[in-house]
Design an enzyme around this catalytic site. Structure first.
Site, mmCIF file in Angstrom:
data_model
loop_
_atom_site.group_PDB
_atom_site.id
_atom_site.type_symbol
_atom_site.label_atom_id
_atom_site.label_comp_id
_atom_site.label_asym_id
_atom_site.label_seq_id
_atom_site.Cartn_x
_atom_site.Cartn_y
_atom_site.Cartn_z
ATOM 1 N N HIS A 1 -58.158 62.952 38.603
ATOM 2 C CA HIS A 1 -57.903 63.767 37.349
ATOM 3 C C HIS A 1 -56.260 63.972 37.446
ATOM 4 O O HIS A 1 -55.864 63.531 36.282
ATOM 5 C CB HIS A 1 -58.466 65.085 37.087
ATOM 6 C CG HIS A 1 -59.976 65.002 36.740
ATOM 7 N ND1 HIS A 1 -61.008 64.957 37.820
ATOM 8 C CD2 HIS A 1 -60.560 65.034 35.538
ATOM 9 C CE1 HIS A 1 -62.183 64.861 37.243
ATOM 10 N NE2 HIS A 1 -61.979 64.869 35.613
ATOM 11 N N HIS B 1 -59.863 69.829 28.488
ATOM 12 C CA HIS B 1 -59.094 68.951 29.534
ATOM 13 C C HIS B 1 -57.582 69.145 29.199
ATOM 14 O O HIS B 1 -57.015 69.483 27.964
ATOM 15 C CB HIS B 1 -59.252 67.312 29.223
ATOM 16 C CG HIS B 1 -60.586 67.173 29.940
ATOM 17 N ND1 HIS B 1 -61.754 67.370 29.515
ATOM 18 C CD2 HIS B 1 -60.832 66.261 31.268
ATOM 19 C CE1 HIS B 1 -62.788 66.776 30.287
ATOM 20 N NE2 HIS B 1 -62.114 66.283 31.608
ATOM 21 N N HIS C 1 -64.689 72.090 38.625
ATOM 22 C CA HIS C 1 -64.178 70.924 37.966
ATOM 23 C C HIS C 1 -62.653 71.063 37.426
ATOM 24 O O HIS C 1 -62.445 71.046 36.180
ATOM 25 C CB HIS C 1 -65.042 70.821 36.911
ATOM 26 C CG HIS C 1 -64.988 69.118 36.620
ATOM 27 N ND1 HIS C 1 -65.778 68.151 36.985
ATOM 28 C CD2 HIS C 1 -63.977 68.289 35.821
ATOM 29 C CE1 HIS C 1 -65.672 67.048 36.730
ATOM 30 N NE2 HIS C 1 -64.481 67.141 36.088
#
Length: 620
Positions: free
Chosen positions: A276, A473, A386
């Protein structure tokens, strides 16, 4: 026998006598002659100089010192011109003039101007023409049916304002697993972790005509037989020096666009499983989103954690600091975990679980059975956080993390103390409630939401109002608009588990690109811009994606990276292939000035403008 032996000797002798003439016929006598083709007044053309960027080349300097260099790639008919300057430092670094932006499978025309100097004499050369033939795009397909082309089936430019006509966009996609490459091992000592995220990925640059002008041959970088040298490439950023940084699996790297390696490092031993985010701090350090290689739980179990640790590393690879979020936040907060669509837990796509959620009983069973690893659940050793982005605020030496599985963006200081939490108020324990931001309208008036602040006016599918972000995100600080008090935040609100629940129909889901203004003194948050509600489900990206402010054009660039991904809930199968879409907006505009849509790529991850002028400046 004697005759045969004599004949052999005679033949060998004859061969020896003839060999010099044969060699001369093939390539001429050895010596100082250079017989490579030279098109202009410089040296030969060296294609793909570092073996990783097939659509690049170097016009070798042929012993001259070069300065005042400019390059223009002559476009195809109605194509996009690429022009840039090259510093003398860059010319020395590459041994000549670096050429970027070549069309694949094409005889390219390049125009260069430069001053060459040798033996104290200088000569200015203007508009010298070179011809360079290129290979096709050689990105290996994943075998996934949603990836129909190599690397895509089509690129459609739906809208293009002249203000953005010079844009180049770097696209990072994740087409899926390849049989026999990666995803064949897991950590087991300690247990858990997310090593299985070592799938295929691809990176390329397109222009505003939809043409590919660069790609990275990542298969040459990977060693699929070595667990420490493979993985999904993610977290791309262009540095001030023009080079690219990113990470994959157990490594983090820096290469320039020509394919030259600047560094390629294994993660420090205490950390594992990069994915990520690799953020470039203003002081030259890097923030990496990793996991802890060995965490001791309160029940005495040793586990590898999952996507919940940030490590700061200096230019030389030394660890400066880390933030272990399981010690800072609440790894047992289950509000969002229980509302997630289990069919699309980020890139862990499983159509058979589409529309399903987790219950308290199922979460409890994980503890009872000792299940750890890359599974959505609560507790250290599972995918409870996450974290999918990290950013740095130099005004107070803090980091900002986006936690998808908490639907929260959190600011944390160097002292590991929370400064604020942006997200629904539901499910946060008493000690965290003091950090929760209060929504306000444009007049500074408090927005009254429901009892647990999951649904606010504007939550439903209409324009205006206010909403939190859900499984978001890229929670990034807009540096040029922010100061010590006011913090401008750009986010891609994916929209799964909106309102901390699943909607009655999957078709009701939508995503948004959003900008918020946070008053860090008053602990308030105002929504100042959004896009996506009007696009509804067709623009909905259940996973990945990006929203980023671009200071060079005072614009907002958005990548809805899995738009169009859909499932048949009754059959548990995928029925829609992703159609990732780049949209760029003038600041505050309701509609995009530029739209580019891809198909046949598989799932997208992120995209961003690439600054070619920065790439060959080499001043910073």
């Amino acid at each position: 026998m004697g005759l045969s032996k004599t004949l052999c000797i005679t033949l060998l002798a004859g061969s020896t006598l003839l060999l010099p003439n044969a060699l001369m016929a093939i390539g001429g006598p050895s010596g100082t002659k250079t017989d490579w083709q030279i098109q202009g007044q410089l040296g030969t053309i060296k294609m793909n100089p570092y073996g990783l960027s097939p659509l690049t080349a170097v016009i070798m300097d042929n012993g001259y010192s070069l300065s005042n260099i400019s390059v223009t790639i002559i476009p195809k008919p109605n194509g996009q011109t690429i022009s840039y300057n090259v510093s003398s430092k860059a010319a020395k670094t590459y041994g000549g003039i670096p050429i970027f932006g070549l069309y694949p499978s094409y005889l390219n025309t390049i125009k260069v101007s430069y001053t060459k100097t040798a033996n104290g004499k200088s000569q200015k050369i203007t508009d010298e023409i070179y011809k360079i033939a290129t290979p096709g795009i050689n990105i290996e397909p994943s075998g996934n049916t949603s990836q129909k082309g190599v690397p895509f089936e089509s690129v459609k430019v739906l809208k293009m304002d002249p203000k953005f006509a010079d844009r180049l966009y770097l696209v990072n996609n994740v087409p899926g697993k390849q049989q026999g490459k990666g995803s064949q091992s897991v950590w087991n000592n300690p247990i858990g972790g997310a090593m299985e995220w070592d799938e295929n990925s691809n990176v390329f640059i397109v222009d505003t005509k939809g043409e590919v002008r660069w790609y990275f041959d990542n298969d040459k970088l990977m060693d699929w037989d070595n667990i420490y040298n493979r993985g999904i490439m993610m977290g791309f950023h262009q540095n001030k020096d023009g080079a690219l940084t990113w990470g994959f699996g157990q490594r983090y790297v820096k290469f320039d666009v020509m394919g030259r390696e600047i560094f390629n490092r294994k993660l420090p031993p205490s950390y594992i499983d990069f994915s990520h985010a690799m953020d470039n701090m203003q002081n030259g350090h890097y923030l990496l989103r990793v996991a802890s290689a060995n965490a001791l739980r309160q029940d005495g179990k040793h586990v590898r954690t999952v996507r919940d640790t940030i490590v700061e590393i200096d230019e030389n690879g030394n660890v400066v600091d880390d933030w272990k979020l399981y010690d800072i936040l609440d790894p047992y907060r289950s509000t969002i975990i229980k509302a997630l669509d289990q069919g699309a837990v980020c890139l862990n796509i499983d159509a058979s679980k589409a529309g399903k959620t987790l219950s308290d009983q199922e979460l409890a069973k994980m503890d009872k059975d000792g299940d750890f690893g890359d599974i959505a659940g609560v507790g250290i050793g599972r995918n409870w956080a996450h974290v999918n982005s990290v950013d740095y605020d130099p005004t107070d030496d803090s980091i900002i993390v986006s936690s998808r599985h908490q639907s929260a963006i959190v600011k944390i200081g160097r002292d590991k103390k929370i400064k604020w939490i942006f997200g629904t108020h539901k499910g946060w324990g008493k000690k965290f409630q003091q950090y929760l931001l209060q929504p306000i309208d444009k007049n500074g008036k408090q927005i009254i939401c429901d009892d647990d602040y999951s649904k606010c006016p504007g939550y439903e599918n209409e324009e205006g109002g206010f909403d939190f972000t859900w499984t978001q995100h890229t929670g990034w600080r807009i540096d040029s608009k922010s100061d010590k008090r006011y913090f401008y935040l750009s986010v891609f609100d994916n929209g799964d588990a909106r309102g901390a629940e699943q909607p009655a129909f999957a078709s009701q889901k939508y995503s948004r690109a959003v900008i918020y203004k946070i008053d860090q003194q008053k602990k308030t948050v105002e929504q100042i811009w959004e896009y996506g509600k009007n696009r509804g489900n067709e623009w909905f990206s259940p996973v990945t994606s990006l929203t980023q402010y671009e200071p060079d054009k005072d614009s907002i660039m958005v990548y809805s990276a899995t738009a169009g991904m859909a499932f048949d809930l009754s059959k548990g199968v995928s029925i829609g292939d992703p159609k990732p879409e780049i949209d760029e907006f003038k600041w505050g505009a309701k509609e995009p000035s530029l739209q580019i849509q891809f198909s046949g790529t598989g799932a997208g991850y992120q995209a961003m403008p690439f600054n070619i002028k920065q790439a060959f400046d080499l001043k910073n």
